[in-house]
Motif scaffolding. Structure first.
Motif, short mmCIF file in Angstrom:
data_model
loop_
_atom_site.label_atom_id
_atom_site.label_comp_id
_atom_site.label_asym_id
_atom_site.label_seq_id
_atom_site.Cartn_x
_atom_site.Cartn_y
_atom_site.Cartn_z
N ARG A 112 30.91 62.90 12.40
CA ARG A 112 30.13 63.97 11.80
C ARG A 112 28.70 63.52 11.52
N GLU A 113 28.51 62.23 11.22
CA GLU A 113 27.15 61.71 11.02
C GLU A 113 26.35 61.82 12.31
N ASN A 114 26.98 61.53 13.44
CA ASN A 114 26.30 61.66 14.73
C ASN A 114 25.85 63.11 14.95
N VAL A 115 26.75 64.03 14.65
CA VAL A 115 26.44 65.45 14.84
C VAL A 115 25.30 65.87 13.90
N ARG A 116 25.38 65.42 12.66
CA ARG A 116 24.34 65.77 11.68
C ARG A 116 22.97 65.27 12.15
N GLY A 117 22.90 64.02 12.58
CA GLY A 117 21.63 63.46 13.02
C GLY A 117 21.12 64.14 14.27
N THR A 118 22.02 64.46 15.20
CA THR A 118 21.60 65.09 16.44
C THR A 118 21.08 66.50 16.19
N ARG A 119 21.70 67.21 15.28
CA ARG A 119 21.19 68.54 14.95
C ARG A 119 19.79 68.47 14.36
N LYS A 120 19.52 67.43 13.59
CA LYS A 120 18.18 67.26 13.02
C LYS A 120 17.15 67.00 14.11
N LEU A 121 17.50 66.17 15.09
CA LEU A 121 16.53 65.90 16.15
C LEU A 121 16.36 67.13 17.06
N LEU A 122 17.42 67.93 17.20
CA LEU A 122 17.30 69.17 17.98
C LEU A 122 16.38 70.17 17.28
N GLU A 123 16.43 70.21 15.96
CA GLU A 123 15.53 71.08 15.21
C GLU A 123 14.08 70.68 15.47
N LEU A 124 13.84 69.37 15.54
CA LEU A 124 12.49 68.90 15.81
C LEU A 124 12.08 69.22 17.24
N ALA A 125 13.03 69.06 18.18
CA ALA A 125 12.75 69.41 19.58
C ALA A 125 12.42 70.89 19.70
N ASP A 126 13.16 71.73 19.01
CA ASP A 126 12.93 73.18 19.06
C ASP A 126 11.55 73.56 18.50
N SER A 127 11.06 72.75 17.55
CA SER A 127 9.79 73.08 16.91
C SER A 127 8.58 72.68 17.75
N ALA A 128 8.78 71.83 18.76
CA ALA A 128 7.68 71.34 19.57
C ALA A 128 7.10 72.47 20.42
N GLY A 129 5.78 72.54 20.44
CA GLY A 129 5.10 73.57 21.22
C GLY A 129 4.36 73.00 22.41
N LYS A 130 3.67 73.86 23.12
CA LYS A 130 3.01 73.48 24.37
C LYS A 130 1.98 72.38 24.17
N GLU A 131 1.36 72.30 22.99
CA GLU A 131 0.30 71.32 22.74
C GLU A 131 0.83 70.03 22.14
N ASP A 132 2.15 69.83 22.14
CA ASP A 132 2.74 68.65 21.50
C ASP A 132 3.24 67.64 22.53
N LEU A 133 3.34 66.38 22.10
CA LEU A 133 3.89 65.29 22.90
C LEU A 133 5.16 64.82 22.23
N VAL A 134 6.26 64.76 22.99
CA VAL A 134 7.54 64.32 22.45
C VAL A 134 7.97 63.05 23.19
N LEU A 135 8.03 61.95 22.46
CA LEU A 135 8.53 60.69 23.01
C LEU A 135 10.04 60.64 22.75
N VAL A 136 10.81 60.54 23.82
CA VAL A 136 12.27 60.59 23.70
C VAL A 136 12.84 59.21 24.03
#
Length: 446
Positions: A112-136
């Motif tokens: 469940r900790e893995n799921v919790r953390g992954t959902r948090k990073l997905l929220e951040l991914a969803d918030s990224a816009g066209k002018e943003d840089l995402v290092l994965v």
């Protein structure tokens, strides 16, 4: 790094092989790799041979995970500092960070900790816009650590199937085909969430051949597997599918469910993936260490797969041939290999591929050979050790039946522990697959 090194260093050869393992793991550590492959000059980020003008981006995010995720995050923070807007990584080996949140998860089975953390990073991914840089940051162990099962599945069903797959002897490609299609994250689906932002994949490969769609189940890479492949894997290994999994695969094969994004999907137009380190990174450094210490060094292959006990027997046989007949390589020589062996689990013993490799080799060697094998993440199979070191004393004539019984029951750990052969590192901060060494003969000048 090797916590019980002094105890294992029973001779100069033992010490040299342990030095080589440490050199290999250290070379693949994010601290070393990021320093060599990523740089910032003024406001320009250099990754491999490419440049990213940081002034062109409104925000810089760092997301991802895997065994090396925490250490990569720490290295990126040292490099980029307050240029990083925010970040989330999920790892089983957290490091101290200020701007990037590190969520500690479990490996090799999701929690469940893995799921919790992954959902948090997905929220951040969803918030990224066209002018943003995402290092994965993506590394081995990411398939388990970065985990959000499809909404049609419970975590328990997903975990049960993962456990079956890991025990089945299936290859990583086969395992990940199922993981990708049962997830809302893997198989290119993270790229879909990040788009239209610019995504840069910083990858530590634990996969033979460095296939981007397989490393950590390819969250930023086009997927070549299908629901039909999932069904074939389940049948090939006689898996007992939970009803929810069976229904999901059925809706996929019938066309009722969308496939994971493939190579023609436009979500990958703004994604660039870089493999910064892999098994050969560790092999090259380990070979260099051995050359400095009186051995010729030959890398047999960085892409060896197969049943661990079979591979161990073959490596020992090549070493014996060199020792007895002076070929195919004349002693003193170190034979090295990488890749990922597997274990078909038949009994609920304790151990892992590298321990079974080493114990099988010990059954086939005579005086003059020392054999060592580790998983570079420091965790071999279902044990708390990285691997094992063996020589001619590990299995005496009187103990052969016991050693064979340990292999049959998948309990190499207990036998090797009783014979002072286990290599203990703890989490190493990286994961570039297995590293194996066979020392043949005595070092020059000794």
């Amino acid at each position: 790094m090797i916590r019980n090194k002094s105890h294992l260093s029973r001779s100069e050869k033992h010490e040299r092989v342990l030095d080589a393992l440490e050199a290999g793991i250290d070379a693949a550590h994010p601290r070393s790799v990021i320093e060599e492959t990523v740089a910032v000059e003024g406001e320009v980020l250099h990754v491999a041979d490419d440049e990213y003008d940081l002034r062109s981006y409104a925000n810089v995010y760092v997301i991802g995970g895997g065994n090396a995720g925490g250490r990569v995050a720490a290295a990126l923070e040292r490099l980029l500092g307050d240029r990083i807007t925010n970040g989330v990584v999920v790892t089983d080996d957290p490091a101290e960070t200020d701007r990037i949140e590190t969520v500690e998860g479990t490996h090799p089975l999701p929690s469940r900790e893995n799921v919790r953390g992954t959902r948090k990073l997905l929220e951040l991914a969803d918030s990224a816009g066209k002018e943003d840089l995402v290092l994965v940051t993506i590394s081995g162990g990411g398939s388990a650590l970065m985990c959000v099962p499809d909404e049609a599945l419970s975590l328990e069903d997903y975990r049960d199937l993962t456990d079956q797959l890991l025990r089945s002897g299936a290859t990583i490609d086969e395992i990940n085909a199922l993981r990708k299609h049962l997830s809302s994250f893997k198989g290119g689906q993270l790229a879909r969430r990040i788009a239209p932002a610019t995504a840069v994949g910083l990858i530590f490969s634990d996969v033979v051949g460095n296939r981007l769609d397989v490393i950590a189940s390819g969250p930023t890479a086009p997927d070549t597997s299908t629901y039909e492949d999932c069904r074939a894997v389940a049948e090939r290994y006689d898996l007992t599918l939970p009803p929810s999994v069976d229904r999901l695969i059925e809706t996929g094969t019938s066309g009722e469910r969308q496939e994971t994004p493939g190579s023609t999907d436009t979500v990958f137009d703004t994604v660039t993936n870089y493999v910064l380190a892999d098994g050969r990174t560790a092999l090259t450094a380990a070979a260099g260490s051995l050359r400095e210490n009186g051995f010729d060094a030959v890398v047999l292959s960085a892409q060896i797969e197969g049943e661990a006990s079979d591979v161990g027997d073959i490596h020992a046989s090549i070493g014996e041939e060199c020792l007895t007949h002076g070929g195919p390589f004349e002693p003193p020589v170190a034979l090295l290999s990488g890749g990922e062996t597997t274990v078909t689990v038949r009994e609920r013993g304790r151990g892992g591929p590298n321990q079974e490799f080493a114990l099988s080799a010990a059954l086939a060697i005579d005086e003059g050979l020392v054999v060592a094998a580790v998983d570079t993440d420091g965790i071999d199979g279902n044990s708390d050790v990285a691997g094992a070191l063996v020589d001619e004393s590990t299995v005496t004539a009187e103990e052969r039946n016991d050693a064979h019984a340990a292999l049959r029951s998948n309990d190499a750990y207990a036998y090797l522990d009783a014979h002072d052969g286990l290599i203990r590192t703890g989490a190493t901060g990286t994961n570039v697959n297995d590293l194996r060494v066979v020392l043949v003969g005595e070092p020059r000048g000794r």
